[in-house]
Scaffold this active site. Structure first.
Site, short mmCIF file in Angstrom:
data_model
loop_
_atom_site.label_atom_id
_atom_site.label_comp_id
_atom_site.label_asym_id
_atom_site.label_seq_id
_atom_site.Cartn_x
_atom_site.Cartn_y
_atom_site.Cartn_z
N HIS A 455 -86.26 34.79 -90.03
CA HIS A 455 -86.00 33.50 -90.67
C HIS A 455 -86.78 33.35 -91.97
O HIS A 455 -86.27 32.85 -92.96
CB HIS A 455 -86.39 32.35 -89.74
CG HIS A 455 -85.33 32.06 -88.74
ND1 HIS A 455 -85.59 31.60 -87.48
CD2 HIS A 455 -84.00 32.19 -88.83
CE1 HIS A 455 -84.46 31.46 -86.84
NE2 HIS A 455 -83.48 31.81 -87.63
N CYS A 832 -78.50 14.06 -122.11
CA CYS A 832 -79.78 14.75 -122.26
C CYS A 832 -80.82 14.31 -121.23
O CYS A 832 -81.97 14.66 -121.32
CB CYS A 832 -80.32 14.62 -123.68
SG CYS A 832 -80.67 12.91 -124.12
C1 PEP Z 1 -83.38 9.59 -120.70
O1 PEP Z 1 -83.75 8.44 -120.56
O2 PEP Z 1 -82.53 10.13 -119.96
C2 PEP Z 1 -83.93 10.43 -121.77
C3 PEP Z 1 -83.49 11.64 -121.97
O3 PEP Z 1 -84.98 9.92 -122.47
P1 PEP Z 1 -86.48 9.88 -121.93
O4 PEP Z 1 -86.52 10.69 -120.68
O5 PEP Z 1 -87.32 10.43 -123.01
O6 PEP Z 1 -86.67 8.42 -121.69
#
Ligand code: PEP
Ligand code: MG
Length: 877
Positions: A455, A832
């Site tokens: 495992h 992002c």
């Molecule tokens: C988000 O808010 O998704 C972003 C990319 O900005 P930060 O994480 O810098 O607030």
């Protein structure tokens, strides 16, 4: 008509995985293609769900069908439950849609009782075998069904071995095992308060319910969360007639893969134990022999087995992981599934299957689990340092990787140490599935016992965690948290290094170097790029990160968090001077000092990206995050600013916010202090002009991203500052330069009013970290405090900050695209937030029509692959 809850193996096939679970569907398929499978039936995954809906009971309709299938099974096998002539013994095993090795429960030899064991002992002329089965059954049933706990029984076995002066279970005689069975039953009675059940049917129902229950055990819940397996799927239960690998020296049991799950190399890979039952191999209690040795012991069965391997691999067109038993020289197949493998092996196998004409390129791309790629991108041992080091010992290279860390001896310690930021190596005699949480946080796992299919090995490979198993030279003293290896004693907290490929273990820390994308990895990535439609950018704040991301295939920067450029001590001082300014003039003076840093960084980023798009996000965080805390720093700042210490302290106090996440941050900073946006615009534009001059063939087109917009008018206020400044800079320089001004979409109101914003913005980029925070109203910094309770209560199956909430946050994203794109056909849209590197979230982004995802450098290959898989699954133009 009543729903069908139970299927004979001969009624199903591989296509019925959702209903029969992976194991059940494959047992049916093997039956269908004529392989030797002990017959039985599968209780469906729907029955499991029903069991939970009915308040953890099996309802009458399902019971009737199970009873009817017991009769059918008795007819097929010619054996009968509890019979004194020809008794039926069965195994009861879990089997979910997606395989979860070792996470749920199994019971073998069910159907035995005091009478049946005597019949078997006499008829088989093999009392040792009969009593061995019985004691195993009592042990497993007590552990799994009644949750008595394994350790009491193991202690009794150890006592018996000590009394008899033997070291191996196989050296115990029929009488010893008989005595053990009696001791086990007494133990059961003392713990449970009633006699061990003797009615096979009662035993069977107990076992079925235990398997259903095991779907909800803590380790299964952790495994499911890590592997994106929904709780709602449930597990099937397979009731299969036993084949016995423990009937003597002409019997045995094994686990084998058609290709090496560590490297992907073609050829049989596996382990075998004579006179044993399946759990002996997987639990790592005895260290098994290499599968090839089976050829000498059982030439006929081995030949047949290798043929079966070929049939199965061709049939499933993938590497198979099989369990089998040899009973008096005759082969029985107990399981087959697409084998778990390391990332390295997955890439090799996929490429080989294409070269062997078994799979298309698209299929090969679809076969790789993107989450596993991560392990290939982590550092490897520096070969020179490795050569110079002398191993302390050598175990089995069970799961590749390079791991260095401090020794800990329990899964709990691993968790505690890791939580305080320590890198740990979990050292165990053998791991049990309960150790999963500790294994997850460890850099590496080292076990004294167990083989390549134990495992520990299987689970570690699945998690991509380095593992060395079966290092029998270790003298372990778990109680005192120390072990001895290679003449040296190691205590908790001492450093060791593991090489999961060779199985070598080293004293101290061996230096590591970065990995690269080459060979099969490169080939699969090239195929992925050929098929995907979604572009992949990276979140990078430094030229080093940007370079790394380029190497890993990033096509641009989707997010540069400009505030991260001020972590350096010299820079942060200038930044602080800006923060504690009272007047615009004072602030502008401080910003003048910051400007060259920013411009220099942007130039380096543009250079690293070689003309590809770069998105610079303007200052976002609340300013108090950057103010000094230490008295000495405050004094230094006061001196530089010509202010008193008290004045500085008052400014710091005035920056305090009750809800900084919803406070003076994002573009609100630029609305109050436009001079910050002026400085940042100058830096972006001047840097672009300089780089454009140096590289006339690049088409510089910087993207300025305004964070945290919730209202088009606030966006327009900041955009005006940016445009006026940028245009003036361009005019002054006497050049032509295109640039874009867009916004992050990370507040629900921005999604709701996206049509208004899109008229003025060149692009949208979803900041799903904040969008998740604001949609749920959960603080991104504090959610960890209550998420566990949400998992326990089945409110969430995953962390919405890691895996996009498609239902809620996703709906807002869709709305923003649907509102935004029609009013601005040029609008490009990306993501992002952290979700940009999570495979299921990437798939969602593809499906709703995003142009790109942006993620941290090491997740770029993951996103490239996930994007290709999304296109293969759901093609878009
Ligand atoms: C988000 O808010 O998704 C972003 C990319 O900005 P930060 O994480 O810098 O607030
Ligand atoms: Mg944000």
């Amino acid at each position: 008509m009543a729903r069908k809850w139970v299927y004979l193996f001969k009624e199903g096939d591989a296509g019925m995985r959702e209903l029969l679970g992976g194991k059940g569907a494959n047992l049916a398929e093997m039956t269908k293609i004529g392989l030797p499978v002990p017959q039985g039936f599968t209780i469906t995954t729907e029955a499991c769900t029903q069991y939970y809906e009915d308040g953890k009971t099996i309802n009458d309709e399902i019971r009737e069908q199970i009873d009817a299938h017991i009769l059918k099974m008795e007819e097929i096998t010619g054996k009968k439950f509890g019979d004194h002539e020809n008794p039926l013994l069965v195994s009861v095993r879990s089997g979910a849609r997606a395989s979860m090795p070792g996470m749920m429960d199994t019971i073998l030899n069910l159907g035995l009782n005091e009478d049946v064991v005597r019949v078997l002992a006499e008829k088989s002329n093999n009392p040792r075998w009969a009593w061995d089965c019985y004691r195993r059954f009592i042990q497993m049933y007590s552990d799994v069904v009644m949750e008595v706990g394994k350790k009491y029984f193991e202690e009794l076995i150890d006592e018996m071995k000590a009394k008899k002066g033997v070291t191996q279970d196989v050296d115990l005689t029929a009488e010893d095992l008989h005595e053990l069975a009696e001791q086990f039953k007494a133990e059961y009675k003392s713990k449970i308060g009633s006699d061990f059940p003797s009615d096979p049917k009662e035993q069977l129902y107990g076992a079925i319910m235990a398997v259903f229950r095991s779907w909800d055990n803590p380790r299964a819940n952790v495994y499911r969360r890590d592997n994106d397996i929904p709780y709602s799927w449930g597990t099937a239960v397979n009731v299969q007639s036993m084949a016995f690998g423990n009937m003597g020296d002409d019997c045995g049991t094994g686990v084998a893969f058609t290709r090496d799950p560590g490297t992907g190399a073609k050829g049989l890979f596996g382990e075998f134990l004579t006179n044993a039952q399946g759990e002996d191999v997987v639990a790592g209690v005895r260290t098994p022999m290499h599968i090839n040795e089976m050829e000498q012991k059982f030439p006929e069965a081995f030949k047949q087995f290798t043929e079966v391997c070929q049939i199965l691999e061709k049939h499933y067109r993938d590497m198979q992981d099989m369990e089998f038993t040899v009973e008096h020289g005759k082969l029985y197949m107990l399981q087959t599934r697409n084998g778990k493998r390391t990332a390295q092996a997955a890439l090799k196998i996929a490429c080989d299957l294409v070269d062997e004409g078994m799979r298309t390129e698209e299929e090969a791309v679809a076969m790789i689990d993107p989450r596993n790629l991560d392990t290939l991108l982590h550092p490897q041992f520096d070969q020179k340092a490795l050569k110079a080091a002398t191993p302390l010992g050598k175990g089995l290279g069970a799961s590749p990787g390079a791991a260095c860390g401090k020794v800990v001896f329990t899964a709990d310690d691993a968790e505690v140490w890791a939580a305080r930021g320590e890198k740990v190596i979990l050292v165990r005699l053998e791991t049990s599935p309960e150790d999963i949480t500790g294994m997850k946080v460890a850099q590496g796992i080292l076990t004294v016992r167990g083989g390549m299919t134990s495992h520990a090995a299987v689970v570690a490979r699945g998690m991509g965690t380095c593992c060395v198993s079966g290092l029998g030279d270790i003298v372990m003293d778990e109680a005192n948290k120390k072990f001895t290896l290679g003449g040296k004693t190691f205590h908790e907290g001492d450093f060791i290094s593991l090489d999961g490929s060779t199985g070598n273990v080293y004293d101290g820390v061996i230096p590591t170097v970065d990995a690269s994308i080459a060979g099969e990895f490169g080939r699969i990535m090239a195929w992925a790029d050929k098929y995907r439609k979604l572009a992949v950018r990276t979140n990078a704040d430094t030229p080093q990160d940007a370079k790394k991301a380029r190497e890993l295939g990033a096509e641009g920067i989707g997010l540069c968090r400009t505030e991260h450029m001020f972590f350096d001590p010299e820079r942060i001082f200038a930044f602080r001077e800006m923060i504690v300014s009272d007047t615009k003039e004072e602030r502008e003076e401080a910003l003048e000092k910051i400007l060259p840093y920013q411009q220099g960084d942007f130039e380096a980023l543009y250079e690293a990206l070689e003309g590809n798009p770069v998105t610079i996000r303007f200052l976002d965080p609340p300013l108090h995050e950057f103010v000094p805390q230490e008295e000495e720093e405050i004094e230094k700042l006061a001196k530089a600013k010509n202010k008193s210490v008290q004045e500085i302290k008052d400014i710091i106090t005035s920056l305090h916010e009750f809800n900084p996440m919803m406070g003076h941050r994002g573009l609100r900073l630029a609305v109050t202090y436009p001079e910050i946006a002026v400085m940042q615009t100058k830096a972006v534009i001047r840097a672009a002009i300089n780089v454009q001059k140096k590289h006339p063939d690049w088409k510089m087109n910087p993207e300025i991203m305004i964070p945290l917009t919730s209202e088009v008018k606030e966006f327009n206020v900041v955009k005006k500052v940016v445009v006026e400044t940028a245009d003036e800079e361009i005019k002054k320089a006497g050049v032509n330069l295109a640039y874009q001004v867009g916004t992050m979409v990370e507040i629900p109101r921005a999604c709701l009013t996206a049509d208004e914003i899109a008229k003025n913005a060149d692009f949208f980029c979803f900041g799903t970290n904040d969008l998740t925070q604001m949609t749920f109203g959960f603080s991104r910094d504090d959610a960890g405090k209550f998420l566990n309770a949400y998992y326990d209560n089945k409110i969430f199956e995953s962390d919405p900050f890691a895996k996009l909430d498609q239902v809620g946050v996703g709906k807002l994203m869709k709305m923003a695209i649907e509102l935004g794109k029609p009013v601005n056909p040029h609008l490009h849209v990306g993501i992002c937030g952290e979700h940009g590197g999570d495979p299921s979230s990437v798939e969602f982004c593809h499906d709703i029509g995003l142009d790109y995802v942006s993620c941290s450098p090491f997740r770029v290959p993951v996103a490239r692959l996930a994007a290709a898989q999304a296109q293969i699954k759901n093609p878009r133009k």
